[in-house]
Write an enzyme that holds these catalytic residues in place. Structure first.
Site, PDB file in Angstrom:
ATOM      1  CB  ALA A   1      -0.891  -0.022   1.233  1.00  0.00           C
TER       2      ALA A   1
ATOM      3  CB  CYS B   1      -2.945  -5.826   5.976  1.00  0.00           C
ATOM      4  SG  CYS B   1      -2.634  -4.159   6.569  1.00  0.00           S
TER       5      CYS B   1
ATOM      6  CE  LYS C   1       1.848 -10.648   0.451  1.00  0.00           C
ATOM      7  NZ  LYS C   1       1.738  -9.784   1.628  1.00  0.00           N
TER       8      LYS C   1
ATOM      9  N   GLY D   1       8.837 -12.423   2.323  1.00  0.00           N
ATOM     10  CA  GLY D   1       9.437 -12.038   3.602  1.00  0.00           C
ATOM     11  C   GLY D   1      10.942 -12.025   3.592  1.00  0.00           C
TER      12      GLY D   1
ATOM     13  CB  ALA E   1       7.357  -6.482  -0.061  1.00  0.00           C
ATOM     14  NE  ARG E   2      10.044  -5.373   4.753  1.00  0.00           N
ATOM     15  CZ  ARG E   2      10.298  -5.908   5.942  1.00  0.00           C
ATOM     16  NH1 ARG E   2      10.443  -5.136   6.985  1.00  0.00           N
ATOM     17  NH2 ARG E   2      10.404  -7.223   6.077  1.00  0.00           N
TER      18      ARG E   2
HETATM   19  C1  FMN Z   1       4.885  -0.380   3.023  1.00  0.00           C
HETATM   20  C2  FMN Z   1       4.284  -1.750   2.926  1.00  0.00           C
HETATM   21  C3  FMN Z   1       2.986  -1.897   2.488  1.00  0.00           C
HETATM   22  C4  FMN Z   1       2.422  -3.171   2.393  1.00  0.00           C
HETATM   23  N1  FMN Z   1       1.159  -3.290   1.909  1.00  0.00           N
HETATM   24  C5  FMN Z   1       0.631  -4.531   1.714  1.00  0.00           C
HETATM   25  C6  FMN Z   1      -0.635  -4.684   1.098  1.00  0.00           C
HETATM   26  O1  FMN Z   1      -1.290  -3.725   0.692  1.00  0.00           O
HETATM   27  N2  FMN Z   1      -1.112  -5.956   0.958  1.00  0.00           N
HETATM   28  C7  FMN Z   1      -0.407  -7.068   1.386  1.00  0.00           C
HETATM   29  O2  FMN Z   1      -0.862  -8.187   1.220  1.00  0.00           O
HETATM   30  N3  FMN Z   1       0.800  -6.925   1.939  1.00  0.00           N
HETATM   31  C8  FMN Z   1       1.341  -5.701   2.102  1.00  0.00           C
HETATM   32  N4  FMN Z   1       2.595  -5.586   2.629  1.00  0.00           N
HETATM   33  C9  FMN Z   1       3.353  -6.814   2.957  1.00  0.00           C
HETATM   34  C10 FMN Z   1       4.281  -7.227   1.824  1.00  0.00           C
HETATM   35  O3  FMN Z   1       3.578  -7.588   0.654  1.00  0.00           O
HETATM   36  C11 FMN Z   1       5.218  -8.389   2.232  1.00  0.00           C
HETATM   37  O4  FMN Z   1       4.488  -9.576   2.396  1.00  0.00           O
HETATM   38  C12 FMN Z   1       5.987  -8.104   3.514  1.00  0.00           C
HETATM   39  O5  FMN Z   1       6.492  -6.776   3.508  1.00  0.00           O
HETATM   40  C13 FMN Z   1       7.168  -9.064   3.674  1.00  0.00           C
HETATM   41  O6  FMN Z   1       8.008  -9.020   2.556  1.00  0.00           O
HETATM   42  P1  FMN Z   1       9.387  -8.156   2.510  1.00  0.00           P
HETATM   43  O7  FMN Z   1      10.222  -8.600   3.667  1.00  0.00           O
HETATM   44  O8  FMN Z   1       9.943  -8.520   1.149  1.00  0.00           O
HETATM   45  O9  FMN Z   1       9.025  -6.726   2.669  1.00  0.00           O
HETATM   46  C14 FMN Z   1       3.169  -4.322   2.758  1.00  0.00           C
HETATM   47  C15 FMN Z   1       4.470  -4.160   3.214  1.00  0.00           C
HETATM   48  C16 FMN Z   1       5.046  -2.901   3.286  1.00  0.00           C
HETATM   49  C17 FMN Z   1       6.466  -2.774   3.764  1.00  0.00           C
END
Ligand code: FMN
Length: 319
Positions: A16, A97, A135, A191, A214-215
């Site tokens: 988001a 979320c 998810k 993750g 994601a990040r």
């Molecule tokens: C800023 C931000 C916004 C996110 N928004 C969503 C979202 O809208 N829907 C969702 O399923 N996950 C959301 N996530 C989770 C990510 O999709 C992901 O599963 C989570 O950050 C772990 O992955 P990462 O370590 O690669 O960041 C969000 C994560 C971050 C950091």
């Protein structure tokens, strides 16, 4: 389960406020095989809110973007999914979320607090659309992924995405990659995927079909290309292109949207802290571009040497 072709192995995870059209476009250019929209409220879809046009996939990326909905009411999820499904690859339910205002309404990872209700929401979604995914996290406050997985298989979802943490963990600790995965349904792991090596290890440990980043993609979209990080001047070209896309989408508000990416794009670079502070105050895309141009030109030779060594730059050494 419907048998259908998956869009690929490595995709951009939903975020988001981050995975808007301009950022998806950049990630696709680097080889992301699919992406998600930002999460969209099912209620807002039913209310036909104009803002959703901004979130939904655009015609040029139609075959590559999964539409993610959040909500807690089975009827609302089903109806909203039916309304938008043809605009994307398929509809995904957000059951991960952990943000308080979403969980409080029983949506996002709040769905994992009551798995029987969760099942009803999944069933309604399944019954409404041609294809769907969920998810999820590992559980609400403990790892119940085996149970969650069974529900998703029994209800017939086509694909599962899992972030290897519980909801209670938020983003603390390390994401689990060794998760329950009997291989009945395609599963994508999420993750702590910050490098190509992380992706490889997570795929091996989880036995997953694929992974979503994601990040690790914020200010680092080349993670999808699978090879080296770009040299500073190449990086500048990418940054400017991202800013152009933001300008096309938002006009000068793009300078504000870009603030989320500044830390990522300047990670490990000299005097990054002072530079970031300066950029955060700028209000036009042109100013941000000029500032980046001056910054990168200033240290490009030195930074090239630094990046070649793969070491950490000491910010105290004058650039
Ligand atoms: C800023 C931000 C916004 C996110 N928004 C969503 C979202 O809208 N829907 C969702 O399923 N996950 C959301 N996530 C989770 C990510 O999709 C992901 O599963 C989570 O950050 C772990 O992955 P990462 O370590 O690669 O960041 C969000 C994560 C971050 C950091």
């Amino acid at each position: 389960m419907n048998i259908f072709e998956l869009p690929g192995r490595i995709g951009l995870a939903p975020m988001a406020g981050v995975t808007d059209f301009p950022f998806r476009r950049i990630c696709f250019e680097f080889g992301a095989e699919f992406a998600f929209t930002e999460m969209i409220s099912a209620k807002s879809v039913l209310m036909n809110l104009e803002i959703n046009q901004q979130y939904l996939p655009r015609s040029e990326e139609k075959g590559k973007v999964i539409i993610q909905l959040f909500g807690s009411d089975p009827y609302e999820i089903a109806e909203a999914a039916r309304m938008v499904e043809d605009q994307g690859l398929w509809v995904d339910l957000n059951a991960g979320c952990p943000v308080a205002k979403v969980v409080k309404r029983g949506a996002g990872s709040g769905l994992l607090r009551d798995l029987e209700h969760f099942r009803k929401v999944v069933r309604a979604l399944r019954g409404a659309v041609k294809r769907c995914s969920v998810k999820t996290r590992l559980g609400w406050d403990k790892d119940e992924f085996e149970k969650i997985y069974s529900i998703l298989v029994e209800e017939g979802v086509d694909v599962i995405f899992v972030h290897g943490r519980t909801a209670k963990q938020m983003y603390s600790g390390k994401a689990k990659w060794r998760i329950y995965n009997p291989g009945i349904v395609p599963l994508y792991i999420s993750g702590d995927l910050y490098t190509v090596e992380d992706i490889k290890t997570a795929l091996e440990e989880s036995g997953a079909t694929g992974a979503i980043v994601a990040r690790g993609a914020i200010g680092n979209p080349w993670i999808f290309s699978g090879d080296r990080a770009p040299e500073p001047m190449e990086r500048l070209v990418i940054i400017k292109r991202h800013l152009d896309y933001l300008h096309q989408e938002y006009g000068d508000y793009g300078a504000v949207v870009f603030r989320k990416f500044v830390a990522g794009y300047t990670k490990g670079l000299p005097h990054a802290r002072e530079f970031r502070e300066k950029v955060m105050k700028l209000r036009t895309v042109e100013e941000v571009k000029n500032e980046f141009e001056a910054y990168f030109r200033n240290f490009s030779n030195q930074a090239t040497r630094f990046l070649d060594t793969g070491g950490m730059y000491d910010e105290n050494i004058p650039g």
